[in-house]
Design an enzyme around this catalytic site. Sequence first.
Site, PDB file in Angstrom:
ATOM      1  CB  SER A 120     -18.180 -14.511  26.883  1.00 20.78           C
ATOM      2  OG  SER A 120     -19.015 -13.404  27.132  1.00 20.78           O
ATOM      3  CB  THR A 121     -18.674 -10.520  23.206  1.00 14.49           C
ATOM      4  OG1 THR A 121     -19.599 -10.503  24.303  1.00 14.49           O
ATOM      5  CG2 THR A 121     -19.425 -10.244  21.923  1.00 14.49           C
ATOM      6  CB  ALA A 149     -18.940  -2.767  26.182  1.00 18.99           C
ATOM      7  N   GLY A 194     -14.017  -8.399  32.856  1.00 18.18           N
ATOM      8  CA  GLY A 194     -13.046  -9.497  32.773  1.00 18.18           C
ATOM      9  C   GLY A 194     -11.693  -9.125  33.375  1.00 18.18           C
ATOM     10  CD  GLU A 242     -10.774  -5.062  28.071  1.00 16.03           C
ATOM     11  OE1 GLU A 242     -11.130  -6.238  27.975  1.00 16.03           O
ATOM     12  OE2 GLU A 242     -11.409  -4.220  28.733  1.00 16.03           O
TER      13      GLU A 242
HETATM   14  C1  5RP Z   1     -13.181  -7.473  29.863  1.00 16.40           C
HETATM   15  C2  5RP Z   1     -14.225  -6.605  29.275  1.00 16.40           C
HETATM   16  C3  5RP Z   1     -15.298  -7.261  28.480  1.00 16.40           C
HETATM   17  O1  5RP Z   1     -15.340  -6.674  27.217  1.00 16.40           O
HETATM   18  C4  5RP Z   1     -16.611  -7.073  29.164  1.00 16.40           C
HETATM   19  O2  5RP Z   1     -16.508  -7.553  30.488  1.00 16.40           O
HETATM   20  C5  5RP Z   1     -17.737  -7.816  28.429  1.00 16.40           C
HETATM   21  O3  5RP Z   1     -17.552  -9.182  28.587  1.00 16.40           O
HETATM   22  P1  5RP Z   1     -18.491 -10.244  27.898  1.00 16.40           P
HETATM   23  O4  5RP Z   1     -18.240 -10.154  26.424  1.00 16.40           O
HETATM   24  O5  5RP Z   1     -18.042 -11.563  28.477  1.00 16.40           O
HETATM   25  O6  5RP Z   1     -19.921  -9.932  28.235  1.00 16.40           O
HETATM   26  O7  5RP Z   1     -14.233  -5.411  29.421  1.00 16.40           O
HETATM   27  O8  5RP Z   1     -12.300  -6.762  30.695  1.00 16.40           O
END
Ligand code: 5RP
Length: 234
Positions: A30-31, A84, A98, A104
């Site tokens: 989401s970020t 993260a 995610g 990544e």
């Molecule tokens: C996806 C990731 C994301 O960076 C992590 O889960 C953070 O997600 P969000 O920005 O939704 O809090 O590692 O594999």
Amino acid sequence: MSQDTLKLSAARAAIQYVPEGKVIGVGTGSTANFFIDELAKIKNRITGAIASSKATAERLASHGIRVFDLNEVDALLPVYIDGADEITHSGAMIKGGGGALTREKIIAAAAERFICIADASKLVTRLGSFPLPVEVIPMAWKPLSRKLAIMYGGTPAIRMRDGQPFLTDNGNYILDIAGLVIEDPRTMEAEINQLAGVVTVGLFARQGANICLLGTGQGVQTLRFPDQSVQLKQ
Ligand code: 5RP
């Protein structure tokens, strides 16, 4: 202030780290989505992006940002920008909430700098409150669950979606290990990555973030982690 507002403020602040005329690495979540939407506003200033997941590739393309394959690029990427699940005061992270941890880590390793964008709730003194994701080859998930529980004492569970094992973009499963207290993330990262059947562990400690842009109620804080050496990069 909502968590989304803090994520958006961190994502906006990352735009200043995007160099002109280059291909950059873009993460998942989401970020990262907030960042992609901000990137779209300056898309004519970059050549394109490498996506860490199919979802990110689709979002980039939907904004008209050219998506490259990592193998089309001949040099280190100047920057990889991603969120993260947890980040420490020395830049070690848990990622993979995610499910995109393998791609990544590949793109992060091919970039000069990892810029982590996160809301303040992600900053921790010790990793492990967030269940640690491990991408595994499907035939190995049960023996690996037993082994990981014996080695580290947490509770591994296979990630499910709609009653089925969640499949990564690489066609693998994810084990989420809950209840860990991670004192030495660098050693744990190396140990887990060596187990037969493990594709990638979601610890980013041996090559952590270089900078974290942390969205807080008092504005975006910039945390710098000078120990992350570019010499380690491929
Ligand atoms: C996806 C990731 C994301 O960076 C992590 O889960 C953070 O997600 P969000 O920005 O939704 O809090 O590692 O594999």
